[in-house]
Design a protein around this motif. Structure first.
Motif, short mmCIF file in Angstrom:
data_model
loop_
_atom_site.label_atom_id
_atom_site.label_comp_id
_atom_site.label_asym_id
_atom_site.label_seq_id
_atom_site.Cartn_x
_atom_site.Cartn_y
_atom_site.Cartn_z
N PHE A 248 1.03 -1.40 -0.35
CA PHE A 248 -0.28 -0.31 -0.07
C PHE A 248 1.05 1.21 0.33
CE2 PHE A 248 -4.05 -2.06 0.21
CZ PHE A 248 -4.91 -1.40 0.49
N GLU A 274 -3.46 -9.13 -5.89
CA GLU A 274 -4.28 -8.36 -5.39
C GLU A 274 -3.52 -6.93 -5.14
OE1 GLU A 274 -8.69 -8.26 -5.28
OE2 GLU A 274 -8.78 -9.69 -5.24
N PHE A 278 -2.35 -3.17 -6.76
CA PHE A 278 -2.65 -1.94 -6.73
C PHE A 278 -0.99 -1.80 -6.59
CE2 PHE A 278 -2.09 0.98 -3.42
CZ PHE A 278 -2.46 1.23 -3.46
N SER A 307 -5.31 5.04 2.61
CA SER A 307 -6.86 4.63 1.45
C SER A 307 -6.10 5.38 0.27
CB SER A 307 -7.55 5.92 1.45
OG SER A 307 -8.22 6.01 0.30
N HIS A 315 -8.99 1.45 -2.29
CA HIS A 315 -8.55 0.58 -1.46
C HIS A 315 -8.13 1.33 -0.35
CE1 HIS A 315 -7.28 -1.71 -5.07
NE2 HIS A 315 -7.04 -0.78 -5.72
N MET A 349 -9.67 -8.23 -0.35
CA MET A 349 -8.45 -8.23 -1.61
C MET A 349 -7.09 -9.12 -1.19
SD MET A 349 -7.15 -4.71 -1.55
CE MET A 349 -5.75 -4.76 -2.72
N ALA A 376 -7.06 -5.40 3.39
CA ALA A 376 -7.81 -4.99 2.61
C ALA A 376 -8.51 -5.26 1.73
CB ALA A 376 -5.87 -5.25 1.71
N TYR A 377 -9.12 -4.08 1.57
CA TYR A 377 -10.69 -4.05 0.20
C TYR A 377 -10.59 -3.10 -0.62
CZ TYR A 377 -12.36 -5.38 5.26
OH TYR A 377 -12.69 -6.82 6.04
N LEU A 378 -10.87 -3.58 -1.53
CA LEU A 378 -11.44 -2.40 -2.56
C LEU A 378 -12.63 -2.44 -3.09
CD1 LEU A 378 -10.78 -1.11 -5.54
CD2 LEU A 378 -11.19 -3.90 -6.88
#
Length: 864
Positions: A248, A274, A278, A307, A315, A349, A376-378
């Protein structure tokens, strides 16, 4: 340094620590001393490179194999002064090893020092920068880690002068605020001392990096040092956070461990596609940044909520820095980039699955996170574009593609999603019982209709996002059962059915059966005329930024009209509120002037003004769809009355959106005789063909067409003809009037003459039709009237009979003076009036409605 050399962040394996070269063992390993003196270290490095490939690391993006310190002899060549590889460790030299590593599709890195000697006492490059840079280039080196407490300018300039691109990492352990100047001389720089396999190091280096995130771009990166996954006593949760934070924050990722020691869980962590996507995003180079999760969220060090944006969406990373499990909560509207409106889907993710349901921007999202773990999210827009365009969904399966389309009830909006054969993991159009068809010529097409909400209710169900691993869709013709579709006594076997089979976790298969109706009534847009077509390309976010200047007021009465005036070097955009004030006047809300340079492509045939209503444009979700797909929008239009075409094309899919424009009174459209060329459009010669562009009624977005005769333009056709069907021949929706006076009848509104298609193109079925043909007897009756309406179809004739004529501005001042006198003539008394209306057949008493001097302008006798 040349910026192109550092466009993406490196993904490496480091084959040794700073005091030795070996098969990946670290300095604290019991075999360290033996490895340092081992023979043929080159063979061990090559073995590690082969393992690099066999474990699938190359497949997910890792590409550099780096050699750390202790690779050279203790002295330089006495004659050439060149640095010399240790002949015991590298009997065939570094160049030979580089060739073998390149043959694996990988790249090789090496270590150097800006002083007279490296940390382990081997020759440094001070005073020999140009010679060493040329030597590294000759060997085929792709990457250089350069330890320095001295100036690195000399070697930086020497590397830039080499014909071979060499990634340049500055290793000065965070001294002298390297993040402020490192990008001028290198591609990445260490921020601290050497890493360690401890939770305290992970949190401290995250805190350091967060303070200097502005230094990270496509071409410059804060280096948090090598990964410690597989080393020490880090828990799996801590290793997940370790990797996610590096990804990230877009630190270079170097695997600093013996690959053979990684278990399947650890390999899954470092191969997470994933998170790597990123990290390696080719559209957005900035790192994720901390954000305040809620208005009452406490401040922590390091921050727990991050973010960042990528080409896929927004994300969010959440780290639990506490030593016990905790519930973490954030409000979606607090996430930078999401805004305060809309509905969002949340994708995990780590697991690669969607979470159930959707979330409004005002909603809060909560999750339980284990100690020192992370999630972790999308987040992407929740879209149901098909349902936005119409209640009925039309499906059309061809040998090489599947199309889905929908039209709203007023025919003012149309959408079509076309997916090529390669979009699916398995795709075939064949008769029941046949093998999967590969012959495009012999495969039969399949067409049908069903309710949009019926299909979406299956695909959007909360259990689908949680458990479904694969979706199969098949169509079973009426009267024929598929090989795994048993006959049922309680249903009509003549019904054609769409079978949706969901393969879920744990071997569960869930089957849904929907009735598929035969498409006797379908819609398709007309082909825009290429001769006067204008084309623009713009990113969805840029277009969204323009539209957001015109917010919709609450209530159905407020629906401003957006008026776009396309000029030679700029676009004027203004809104005209359709609701009226107390005086009955529309209120002008906002005006914008936008440079043509804001568009990726700006090719205007002639200065043109078009308009559409903001509420309808926003409801169709075209911008949100293109944004979620990270694709540009191509806009095409011809004149103010023609529909607006919007194309969104992906690698194996293409989407078409069509909306009707609205009338712009007083709009002026120039003709091509002005030889207008947009600033960033390629100049092309045009014939001086004058076009008579009258103020005419806006056209519908689609026309009814016959399902049995529908044809799809081949993909090789130009875009202006690749998404549409010709409308019925003749002038649709235009009343034809028989005149008995000597005044010349004005020409009908300009209707493009559709190009003739080849026979082959007509054989390929298209969108999805709707029968509106008249019988032979009806056509004969129309011809016998002599009104010139024999080219109308059933729908156009119905509109004529219903009195739906062209909307015109009825202005008495613009009429002939004699006509106004006629309207003001004295009328008979009420007692003398007949109770029923009778039309007097005495044309002599009615003056002409047209001036002989202005025969080209048609003015209607009655408004309706």
């Amino acid at each position: 340094m040349p910026p192109g050399y550092g466009y993406v962040i490196r993904l490496n394996i480091d084959t040794g620590d700073k005091f030795h070269v070996g098969g990946g063992q670290r300095t604290d390993d019991p075999t360290f001393k033996a490895d340092r003196k081992a023979s043929s270290i080159g063979a061990k490095i090559l073995a590690a490179a082969n393992q690099f490939v066999s474990l699938g690391l190359k497949d997910v993006g890792y590409e550099y194999v780096n050699i750390d310190d202790c690779w050279s002899s203790m002295a330089r060549d006495s004659a050439t002064k060149k640095i010399v590889p240790d002949p015991t460790k590298f009997p065939n030299g570094i160049a030979s090893l580089a060739t073998q590593i390149h043959a694996l599709g990988l790249k090789i890195g090496i270590y150097g020092d800006a002083g007279t000697a490296t940390c382990a006492g081997f020759p440094g490059s001070l005073g020999t920068e140009a010679l060493d840079a040329a030597t590294f280039n000759d060997w085929g080196i792709d990457y250089l880690k350069y330890a320095s407490m001295n100036s690195v300018n000399g070697l930086s300039a020497a590397l830039a002068a080499q014909p071979r691109p060499i990634q340049f990492e500055i290793c000065d352990w965070g001294a002298a605020n390297v993040w402020d100047w490192g990008a001028k001389v290198g591609h990445s720089w260490r921020m601290s001392g050497d890493s360690s396999a401890t939770w305290s190091y992970i949190t401290s280096i995250i805190t350091t990096n967060v303070a200097h995130l502005s230094a990270t771009t496509f071409y410059s990166h804060n280096d948090m040092d090598m990964m410690e996954i597989g080393n020490g006593a880090l828990t799996i949760a801590e290793q997940r956070t370790h990797f996610a934070a590096w990804a990230f924050l877009k630190s270079p990722i170097l695997l600093g461990t013996d690959l053979s020691r990684l278990n399947s869980t650890q390999l899954a962590i470092v191969k997470n596609k994933e998170l790597l996507a990123f990290h390696q995003d080719a559209t957005i180079g900035t790192a994720a940044a901390p954000f305040k999760a809620t208005s009452s969220a406490p401040t922590t060090s390091p921050p727990e909520y991050y973010s960042g944006a990528s080409s896929k969406g927004t994300h969010v990373l959440i780290i639990n820095t506490a030593s016990s499990t905790a519930t973490k909560t954030f409000t979606l509207s607090n996430v930078p980039g999401l805004g305060t409106s809309g509905t969002w889907k949340v994708h995990d993710m780590w697991t690669g699955t969607d979470l159930s349901g959707t979330y409004a921007a005002s909603a809060s999202f909560s999750v339980s996170v284990a100690a020192h773990d992370s999630v972790a999210y999308l987040l992407t827009k929740a879209l149901t574009c098909l349902s936005k365009y119409g209640d009925e969904l039309s499906m059309h399966a061809m040998a090489d593609s599947l199309s889905l389309s929908a039209t709203n009830s007023s025919k003012s909006a149309y959408c079509r999603f076309k997916y090529e054969r390669l979009f699916f993991s398995k795709y075939s159009v064949s008769a029941p019982g046949e093998a999967w068809a590969n012959d495009f010529e012999q495969a039969a097409d399949v067409t049908g209709q069903l309710l949009t909400k019926s299909l979406l209710s299956i695909l959007k169900h909360r259990t689908v996002e949680k458990a479904v691993e694969r979706c199969e869709m098949s169509i079973v013709d009426g009267g024929v059962a598929g090989e795994d579709e048993p006959s049922r006594d309680n249903q009509d076997e003549l019904e054609t059915r769409l079978i949706v089979r969901l393969h879920c976790q744990h071997g569960v298969i869930k089957t849904h059966r929907l009735i598929l109706l035969a498409p006797t009534s379908l819609m398709a847009p007309g082909i825009p005329e290429a001769i006067n077509e204008s084309s623009l390309t713009i990113g969805p976010r840029a277009l969204k930024d323009m539209i957001e200047h015109f917010p919709l007021a609450r209530g159905v009465k407020s629906d401003p009209q957006l008026i776009w005036s396309f000029g030679d070097a700029e676009v004027e955009l203004r809104s005209l509120e359709s609701s009226l004030d107390a005086k009955g006047k529309a209120q002008l809300a906002t005006e914008l002037t936008i440079s043509a340079e804001e568009f990726d492509v700006y090719n205007i045939f002639a200065p043109t003004t078009i308009a559409f209503h903001l509420r309808e444009f926003n409801q169709q979700a075209t911008i949100a769809y293109a944004d979620s797909m990270s694709l540009s929008i191509d806009l095409r239009f011809t004149d103010p009355a023609a529909p607006l075409f919007m194309d969104v094309e992906g690698d194996s899919s293409e989407s078409l959106f069509v909306i009707s424009t609205s009338q712009v009174h007083g709009a002026v459209t120039c003709t091509p005789s002005q030889k207008f060329v947009a600033p960033n459009a390629k100049k092309r010669g045009r014939e001086e063909t004058p076009l008579e562009l009258n103020n005419k009624k806006p056209m519908k977005a689609v026309h009814r067409i016959d399902a049995r005769t529908t044809s799809m333009p081949p993909s090789s056709m130009p875009r202006s003809a690749s998404h549409a069907l010709p409308a019925s021949q003749g002038f649709s929706n235009v009343p034809h009037i028989h005149r008995t006076s000597n005044d010349a009848m004005p020409p009908p509104p300009f209707v493009p003459q559709h190009p003739q298609k080849s026979q082959k193109a007509q054989q390929e079925p298209l969108f999805l039709p709707s029968s509106s043909q008249l019988s032979a007897a009806d056509e004969e009756v129309l011809r016998s009237t002599g009104l010139g309406i024999e080219t109308m179809d059933a729908d156009e004739l119905a509109e004529l009979l219903d009195g739906e004529g062209e909307e015109v501005a009825f202005d008495f001042a613009s009429q002939d003076p004699n006509y106004q006198n006629f309207l003001e003539r004295p009328l008979a008394s009420d007692q003398q009036r007949p109770e029923s209306f009778e039309l007097e057949d005495d044309a002599a008493e009615i003056p002409p409605t047209q001036n002989s001097e202005d025969a080209k302008m048609f003015r209607a006798l009655f408004e309706d």
